[in-house]
Design a protein around this motif. Structure first.
Motif, PDB file in Angstrom:
ATOM      1  N   ASP A  52       0.850  -1.192   0.000  1.00  0.00           N
ATOM      2  CA  ASP A  52       0.000   0.000   0.000  1.00  0.00           C
ATOM      3  C   ASP A  52       0.889   1.247   0.000  1.00  0.00           C
ATOM      4  N   VAL A  53       0.260   2.410  -0.146  1.00  0.00           N
ATOM      5  CA  VAL A  53       1.007   3.663  -0.284  1.00  0.00           C
ATOM      6  C   VAL A  53       1.796   3.979   0.980  1.00  0.00           C
ATOM      7  N   GLU A  54       1.207   3.784   2.157  1.00  0.00           N
ATOM      8  CA  GLU A  54       1.939   4.106   3.384  1.00  0.00           C
ATOM      9  C   GLU A  54       3.184   3.238   3.522  1.00  0.00           C
ATOM     10  N   CYS A  80      -0.480   6.274  -7.041  1.00  0.00           N
ATOM     11  CA  CYS A  80      -1.903   6.608  -6.887  1.00  0.00           C
ATOM     12  C   CYS A  80      -2.628   6.906  -8.194  1.00  0.00           C
ATOM     13  N   GLY A  81      -1.891   7.007  -9.290  1.00  0.00           N
ATOM     14  CA  GLY A  81      -2.505   7.345 -10.571  1.00  0.00           C
ATOM     15  C   GLY A  81      -1.991   8.672 -11.082  1.00  0.00           C
ATOM     16  N   GLN A  99       9.827  23.592   5.463  1.00  0.00           N
ATOM     17  CA  GLN A  99      10.410  22.407   4.864  1.00  0.00           C
ATOM     18  C   GLN A  99       9.940  22.259   3.421  1.00  0.00           C
ATOM     19  N   TYR A 100      10.603  21.340   2.696  1.00  0.00           N
ATOM     20  CA  TYR A 100      10.169  20.939   1.371  1.00  0.00           C
ATOM     21  C   TYR A 100       9.273  19.722   1.539  1.00  0.00           C
ATOM     22  N   ALA A 101       8.035  19.788   1.049  1.00  0.00           N
ATOM     23  CA  ALA A 101       7.140  18.656   1.296  1.00  0.00           C
ATOM     24  C   ALA A 101       5.909  18.709   0.402  1.00  0.00           C
ATOM     25  N   LEU A 102       5.312  17.537   0.213  1.00  0.00           N
ATOM     26  CA  LEU A 102       3.988  17.386  -0.367  1.00  0.00           C
ATOM     27  C   LEU A 102       3.013  17.166   0.780  1.00  0.00           C
ATOM     28  N   VAL A 103       1.921  17.903   0.791  1.00  0.00           N
ATOM     29  CA  VAL A 103       0.889  17.735   1.814  1.00  0.00           C
ATOM     30  C   VAL A 103      -0.371  17.225   1.120  1.00  0.00           C
ATOM     31  N   PHE A 104      -0.946  16.142   1.644  1.00  0.00           N
ATOM     32  CA  PHE A 104      -2.124  15.557   1.000  1.00  0.00           C
ATOM     33  C   PHE A 104      -2.957  14.818   2.038  1.00  0.00           C
ATOM     34  N   PRO A 105      -4.240  14.535   1.743  1.00  0.00           N
ATOM     35  CA  PRO A 105      -5.084  13.827   2.715  1.00  0.00           C
ATOM     36  C   PRO A 105      -4.500  12.466   3.077  1.00  0.00           C
ATOM     37  N   ALA A 106      -4.491  12.149   4.365  1.00  0.00           N
ATOM     38  CA  ALA A 106      -3.861  10.925   4.836  1.00  0.00           C
ATOM     39  C   ALA A 106      -4.558   9.667   4.335  1.00  0.00           C
ATOM     40  N   GLU A 107      -5.820   9.782   3.886  1.00  0.00           N
ATOM     41  CA  GLU A 107      -6.504   8.581   3.401  1.00  0.00           C
ATOM     42  C   GLU A 107      -5.834   7.975   2.172  1.00  0.00           C
ATOM     43  N   TRP A 108      -5.030   8.770   1.457  1.00  0.00           N
ATOM     44  CA  TRP A 108      -4.286   8.221   0.329  1.00  0.00           C
ATOM     45  C   TRP A 108      -3.327   7.122   0.784  1.00  0.00           C
ATOM     46  N   LEU A 109      -2.889   7.189   2.038  1.00  0.00           N
ATOM     47  CA  LEU A 109      -1.899   6.231   2.523  1.00  0.00           C
ATOM     48  C   LEU A 109      -2.449   4.800   2.571  1.00  0.00           C
ATOM     49  N   THR A 110      -3.749   4.650   2.664  1.00  0.00           N
ATOM     50  CA  THR A 110      -4.333   3.308   2.762  1.00  0.00           C
ATOM     51  C   THR A 110      -4.576   2.681   1.393  1.00  0.00           C
ATOM     52  N   ARG A 111      -4.304   3.394   0.340  1.00  0.00           N
ATOM     53  CA  ARG A 111      -4.573   2.885  -1.013  1.00  0.00           C
ATOM     54  C   ARG A 111      -3.691   1.663  -1.306  1.00  0.00           C
ATOM     55  N   PRO A 112      -4.296   0.526  -1.680  1.00  0.00           N
ATOM     56  CA  PRO A 112      -3.482  -0.654  -2.016  1.00  0.00           C
ATOM     57  C   PRO A 112      -2.834  -0.495  -3.391  1.00  0.00           C
TER      58      PRO A 112
END
Length: 346
Positions: free
Chosen positions: A98-100, A161-162, A197-210
């Motif tokens: 998964d993504v995480e 993620c696409g 910092q240098y970073a991408l910020v996104f909804p944490a639900e993306w982390l559960t994507r298989p």
């Protein structure tokens, strides 16, 4: 150029910068001529597993920016990278369940590709923050390297993620460049400059994507190879502490006992290992804080109070005293006396 497979502190695989010759040619610059000017072998880019000192990469990119006149050169290089440019580590990432797991694998093992910076992953109030921080001191064009790394991180997320994936916000720890158009076109997301910092910020639900394309059997084989690399580099404890500290400072968990806990050891054991390597926790902590402070002063317009807060000092005065002890000048004098970063403005 170091030999293929060489591995020491402050080196990076050339695979992550493989697009440099193509970007130079797009700007009418002969890569061989520029490599000679930088004192590097003309065969540097012949093998993506070749290693280059991190400081030499920064010097090369600074020359590239100067010769092309392109203030977003690092972005152009990075946006052509992705998991495959990270070699073995990148393949392990792609075959995570998964993504995480993929991102935590990258955080755990990127030092086998990059020994001058550290990736970070934090989850805060429903948001995931996937970042990149340079800890190698004395690096020219550090903001260019970081821009490229965040572009690679974005491509990794799009691969996982696409292709239509977008960040909720993209953070840059430097002042806004003269032309933000290329950044807007590539990231397709809100941009924030002068961030901590240098970073991408996104909804944490993306982390559960298989990851449907992941191959468990192949992942086991790749993990075995990574484990063998880990065993060969296990003795470099001060380097591991520097990596962890760079992340810990960004999350305000940089006390010696907190860092020791991350290594599953008592703080006395941590200190004993560091003394055996000829250094101390305080020395490494000062080195890392000084490097972060220099980057923030050189590349951003953050106030001294903001920098003090980012480095976990009580106030700007405490930070100023520490910086003066490290450098011999106040933060304000440092910022005034330093020249503009390559491709940036003062």
């Amino acid at each position: 150029m170091q030999a293929k497979g060489a591995f020491g502190e402050g080196v990076v695989r050339i695979g992550g910068a493989a697009a440099i010759p193509a970007v130079l040619r797009d700007h009418g610059v002969d890569p061989a001529e520029l490599l000679a000017e930088a004192g590097l072998s003309p065969g540097l880019f012949d093998d993506s597993d070749n290693m280059i000192p991190f400081v030499s990469l920064g010097h090369l990119i600074a020359i590239c920016v100067a010769r092309t006149g392109c203030s977003h050169f690092g972005l152009l290089v990075g946006q052509q990278g992705g998991p495959a440019s990270l070699g073995l580590v990148g393949f392990l990432v792609q075959h995570s369940p998964d993504v995480e797991t993929a991102l935590r694998t990258l955080v755990r093992y990127l030092h086998h590709h990059d020994r001058g910076a550290v990736p970070t992953l934090a989850i805060n109030e429903g948001s995931a923050i996937f970042g990149y921080a340079i800890y190698q001191p004395g690096v020219e064009a550090a903001e260019q390297i970081a821009d490229g790394a965040i572009a690679v991180a974005c491509n990794i997320m799009r691969r996982l993620c696409g292709p239509d994936w977008q960040a909720g916000e993209v953070l840059f720890a430097h002042r806004a460049p003269p032309d933000i158009g290329p950044f807007r076109r590539f990231f397709r997301s809100p941009l924030r400059f002068d961030a901590e910092q240098y970073a991408l910020v996104f909804p944490a639900e993306w982390l559960t994507r298989p990851l449907a394309a992941a191959d468990p059997d192949l992942r086991r084989l790749l993990q075995k190879q990574i484990d063998e690399l880990e065993a060969r580099t296990a003795g470099d404890f001060p380097h591991q502490v520097r990596r962890v500290l760079r992340t810990a400072l960004l999350t305000h968990r940089a006390a010696a006992n907190e860092v020791a806990a991350l290594f599953s050891m008592h703080v006395r054991t941590l200190n004993r290992h560091l003394r055996a390597s000829g250094t101390t926790f305080q020395h490494i902590s000062d080195e890392v804080r000084f490097e972060i402070a220099r980057q923030m002063l050189d590349d951003s317009t953050m106030t001294l109070s903001e920098i003090a807060a980012a480095l976990d000092y009580a106030d700007a005065s405490a930070f100023s005293r520490a910086f003066s002890r490290w450098s011999g000048v106040t933060p304000g004098c440092w910022r005034v006396e330093r020249p503009a970063s390559p491709g940036g403005e003062r």
